[in-house]
Design a protein around this motif. Structure first.
Motif, PDB file in Angstrom:
ATOM      1  N   ARG A 212       0.840  -1.211   0.000  1.00 19.95           N
ATOM      2  CA  ARG A 212       0.000   0.000   0.000  1.00 19.95           C
ATOM      3  C   ARG A 212       0.869   1.253   0.000  1.00 19.95           C
ATOM      4  O   ARG A 212       0.558   2.232  -0.689  1.00 19.95           O
ATOM      5  CB  ARG A 212      -0.941  -0.003   1.212  1.00 19.95           C
ATOM      6  N   GLU A 213       1.966   1.218   0.739  1.00 15.90           N
ATOM      7  CA  GLU A 213       2.854   2.382   0.767  1.00 15.90           C
ATOM      8  C   GLU A 213       3.558   2.561  -0.572  1.00 15.90           C
ATOM      9  O   GLU A 213       3.710   3.686  -1.063  1.00 15.90           O
ATOM     10  CB  GLU A 213       3.888   2.239   1.886  1.00 15.90           C
ATOM     11  N   ARG A 216       1.152   4.220  -2.858  1.00 13.36           N
ATOM     12  CA  ARG A 216       1.032   5.658  -2.578  1.00 13.36           C
ATOM     13  C   ARG A 216       2.228   6.425  -3.125  1.00 13.36           C
ATOM     14  O   ARG A 216       2.081   7.530  -3.658  1.00 13.36           O
ATOM     15  CB  ARG A 216       0.893   5.889  -1.073  1.00 13.36           C
ATOM     16  N   ARG A 220       2.027   9.362  -5.975  1.00  9.26           N
ATOM     17  CA  ARG A 220       2.586  10.717  -5.840  1.00  9.26           C
ATOM     18  C   ARG A 220       3.447  11.078  -7.049  1.00  9.26           C
ATOM     19  O   ARG A 220       3.378  12.211  -7.561  1.00  9.26           O
ATOM     20  CB  ARG A 220       3.395  10.823  -4.544  1.00  9.26           C
ATOM     21  N   GLU A 251      -6.511   5.976  -3.899  1.00  9.90           N
ATOM     22  CA  GLU A 251      -6.583   6.272  -2.456  1.00  9.90           C
ATOM     23  C   GLU A 251      -7.822   5.665  -1.799  1.00  9.90           C
ATOM     24  O   GLU A 251      -7.730   5.075  -0.716  1.00  9.90           O
ATOM     25  CB  GLU A 251      -6.516   7.776  -2.206  1.00  9.90           C
TER      26      GLU A 251
END
Length: 283
Positions: A212-213, A216, A220, A251
């Motif tokens: 999940r990180e 993200r 970005r 998200e």
């Protein structure tokens, strides 16, 4: 099949297999929508081959049929297969990258020949060719312009692709398949066999949190170059940005995935009205 009937058939296939991208395409320029639906339906047909064949050789024959069919359709020959005819015509009309299309088809060889993703590097390459390839081809269809278009497609493919890998975990595990990288599973003290046994534990939860990180971080990067923030790029033109609208759902999906108590058995969804609102707000 008459064009109107073919268009409805193609859209139906796209919507059933990929409702998020199909809904997002409704916010793209009108002239590009049918070609986007053809792209998504084509990808759906490739993806389902793994569920239709019992051995890799048969899957390879089907993949080759699709290569030949879209090439024939691109040269004006009718194949009788609505998706092949629609996408072949889109290929010719838009001058789509044959390299990207070839990579998209080739990547599906993994689906029909393997049940476990061996390592994170192979997963990244797979996402580059599949999810990233879809973003890149959609960008070509809508006329995306910008010096960092390929960078956006790659990062978008990783972000959205990782979400799809995590969302598909229960469905694929039930079939004895997983796209969670085996080396990452082992690093976290678990294994593909644990997934196939339905054993959710700290190792799988830790890996999913890590993924999940990573999603993200890639989101970005994609958004930075998509909108041209700062001094390093000019961003993508307004029509071109519509190819990347599915990124607005990353998200919300990540938020639901983080709250999922049983990731091996729960199918992750987001509220349809919220999905529509996110897409409309981001166009």
């Amino acid at each position: 099949m008459p064009d109107a009937g073919r268009s409805k058939s193609v859209r139906r296939i796209a919507r059933a297999a990929d409702p998020d991208r199909t809904l997002a395409a409704l916010f793209a320029p009108r002239a590009a929508r049918d070609d986007l639906f053809a792209l998504f339906a084509f990808n759906a047909e490739l993806a389902r081959i793994a569920d239709l064949v019992t051995e890799p050789g048969l899957g390879a024959i089907r993949l080759q049929w699709w290569r030949d069919a879209i090439d024939a359709a691109a040269h004006g020959e009718a194949t009788g297969q609505p998706v092949a005819d629609a996408f072949g015509q889109a290929l010719a009309r838009r001058g789509l990258s044959r390299e990207r299309i070839g990579a998209l088809i080739d990547a599906r060889s993994f689906d029909i020949g393997e049940t476990v993703m061996p390592d994170a590097r192979t997963l990244d390459a797979y996402l580059f060719d599949t999810t990233g390839g879809l973003f890149a081809l959609a960008a070509e269809i809508v006329g995306a312009e910008g010096e960092n278009r390929d960078v956006v497609a790659e990062a978008a493919g990783r972000a959205y692709g990782l979400v799809r890998v995590m969302r598909s975990l229960p469905v694929l595990a039930a079939k004895g398949r997983t796209y969670l990288a085996e080396d990452s599973l082992l690093r976290h003290g678990t294994s593909p066999q644990a997934i196939f046994s339905g054993e959710t534990g700290p190792g799988i939860e830790a890996l999913l949190a890590e993924m999940r990180e990573h999603a993200r971080e890639s989101l970005r990067v994609a958004e930075f170059h998509l909108y041209g923030e700062g001094m390093t790029g000019t961003g993508i033109n307004e029509a071109g940005r519509t190819a990347f609208l599915p990124l607005s759902l990353v998200e919300p999906y990540l938020a639901v995935l983080a709250k999922t108590a049983d990731p091996l058995h729960e199918i992750v969804r987001i509220n349809p009205l919220h999905r529509l609102w996110r897409l409309a707000r981001s166009r």
